[in-house]
Design an enzyme around this catalytic site. Structure first.
Site, PDB file in Angstrom:
ATOM      1  N   THR A 189     -10.765  -2.100  -2.717  1.00  0.00           N
ATOM      2  CA  THR A 189     -10.319  -2.749  -3.946  1.00  0.00           C
ATOM      3  C   THR A 189     -10.668  -4.238  -3.908  1.00  0.00           C
ATOM      4  O   THR A 189     -10.748  -4.814  -2.831  1.00  0.00           O
ATOM      5  CB  THR A 189      -8.782  -2.574  -4.019  1.00  0.00           C
ATOM      6  OG1 THR A 189      -8.524  -1.196  -4.173  1.00  0.00           O
ATOM      7  CG2 THR A 189      -8.145  -3.355  -5.153  1.00  0.00           C
ATOM      8  N   GLY A 241      -4.252  -1.697  -0.862  1.00  0.00           N
ATOM      9  CA  GLY A 241      -3.677  -0.787   0.123  1.00  0.00           C
ATOM     10  C   GLY A 241      -3.228   0.489  -0.550  1.00  0.00           C
ATOM     11  O   GLY A 241      -3.720   0.837  -1.632  1.00  0.00           O
TER      12      GLY A 241
HETATM   13  N1  ASP Z   1      -4.321  -0.119  -4.081  1.00  0.00           N
HETATM   14  C1  ASP Z   1      -5.382   0.752  -4.535  1.00  0.00           C
HETATM   15  C2  ASP Z   1      -4.779   1.996  -5.101  1.00  0.00           C
HETATM   16  O1  ASP Z   1      -3.866   2.541  -4.518  1.00  0.00           O
HETATM   17  C3  ASP Z   1      -6.346   1.109  -3.456  1.00  0.00           C
HETATM   18  C4  ASP Z   1      -6.776   0.013  -2.529  1.00  0.00           C
HETATM   19  O2  ASP Z   1      -6.339  -1.106  -2.645  1.00  0.00           O
HETATM   20  O3  ASP Z   1      -7.596   0.299  -1.664  1.00  0.00           O
HETATM   21  O4  ASP Z   1      -5.260   2.483  -6.082  1.00  0.00           O
END
Ligand code: ASP
Length: 322
Positions: A189, A241
């Site tokens: 992300t 995350g």
């Molecule tokens: N937070 C994002 C989600 O859960 C994924 C990520 O940050 O890697 O969609």
């Protein structure tokens, strides 16, 4: 020279000096920080070539936003444009390079928030908007809503003359292979927080979500207070995350709330909130910035692509824990 004239010249000299030396917009601080996702990013599974590519793209994104801020642009513009640079890169799980759902589709989430007036915009589950962060900004500025989702959001973006693409645009071999291997926790992300010369904070986050997610699943990234938050009185935050934990913990707002209610510093608040995330079994990290440009970037994973640049100093890029 007569006395009256001397006094007048003296007074005007003092006023002139006060204008030149006093606090004015061009002298105030500005700063920008970004992340490109947290996860199992270790030296062992990184090649020199890959690391260089990440460092290069992170620096490019950071410097793009920095230049906007340096030229007196708004933190909102810096956040949007910086995130677009990362969305257009295959390296990150946002825009081009987004991960696949269990149905083999790409469903993108993004949000943006203006710390000066607490206005916010978000899109969730979009499939054809090339730059979801710009669609999020349009929702904030052109509608009275905070979030649009699915087909309605795609249609809205098109009506706003944003660039739309065939869903195949989001296909990348690397993400397809990772779906096949069902690495359910692939991160990447992107996010940005910025403080401009006018003293305003802004934050934004953009993602493809988690690899192999249930189609229709929406994570924390488009949720104001979970993945993104900005308030001039406290801080600007973007998270990355496991979204489910970020939603349940109201992670981004929790940092702001600690600062507001307990006078905690941004560093302490961000560390404590990531501590709580760990206690609950969640993985991830945040970038947080207060209204003085103080930056904190804690995470509990092996690594997090991240960097910052402050008024007058060079860009700093980090990947691993140490
Ligand atoms: N937070 C994002 C989600 O859960 C994924 C990520 O940050 O890697 O969609």
């Amino acid at each position: 020279m007569d006395f009256k004239l001397k006094v007048t010249i003296g007074l005007w000299t003092i006023i002139g000096l006060a204008i030149l030396l006093g606090p004015n917009e061009t002298q105030s601080n500005f700063a920008i920080a970004i992340h490109g996702g947290a996860g199992t990013i270790t030296r062992e599974n990184m090649t020199a070539e890959k690391e260089l590519a990440y460092r290069f793209k992170l620096a490019e994104a950071l410097n793009t936003g920095y230049t906007i801020l340096k030229n007196g642009g708004t933190s909102l513009d810096a956040v949007e444009v910086t995130i677009r640079v990362m969305e257009d890169s295959e390296l990150f799980n946002a825009g081009k390079g987004a991960v696949f759902t269990n149905a083999g589709t790409n469903e993108l989430d993004a949000s943006i928030m203006d710390g000066s007036n607490l206005m916010a915009g978000a899109v969730a589950g979009v499939k054809t908007v090339k730059n979801p962060i710009s669609a999020a900004r349009k929702v904030m500025e052109e509608t009275w809503h905070v979030m649009l989702s699915g087909d309605g959001a795609d249609k809205f973006a098109q009506e706003q003359n944003l660039e739309v693409v065939d869903p195949i645009y989001f296909y990348t071999q690397r993400r397809w292979d990772s779906l096949k291997k069902t690495q359910a926790k692939k991160h990447g992300t992107v996010g940005c927080v910025a403080l401009d010369k006018h003293g305003n904070l802004a934050a934004g986050t953009s993602t493809g979500g988690l690899t192999n997610k249930q189609w229709g699943r929406i994570g924390d990234s488009p949720i104001i207070g979970a993945g993104t938050y900005a308030n001039n009185q406290t801080c600007a935050v973007s998270g990355t995350g496991q979204g489910e934990y970020f939603i349940r913990g109201n992670v981004a707002y929790d940092i702001s709330a600690m600062m507001e209610y307990e006078n905690t510093t941004v560093g302490e608040a961000a560390r404590q909130v990531i501590g709580k995330l760990s206690e609950r079994g969640g993985e991830g990290g945040v970038i947080a910035m207060d209204s003085n440009g103080e930056i904190s970037m804690p995470f509990n994973t092996a690594g997090m692509y991240r960097g910052f640049r402050k008024d007058g100093s060079p860009a700093k890029i980090f990947i691993y824990k140490n």
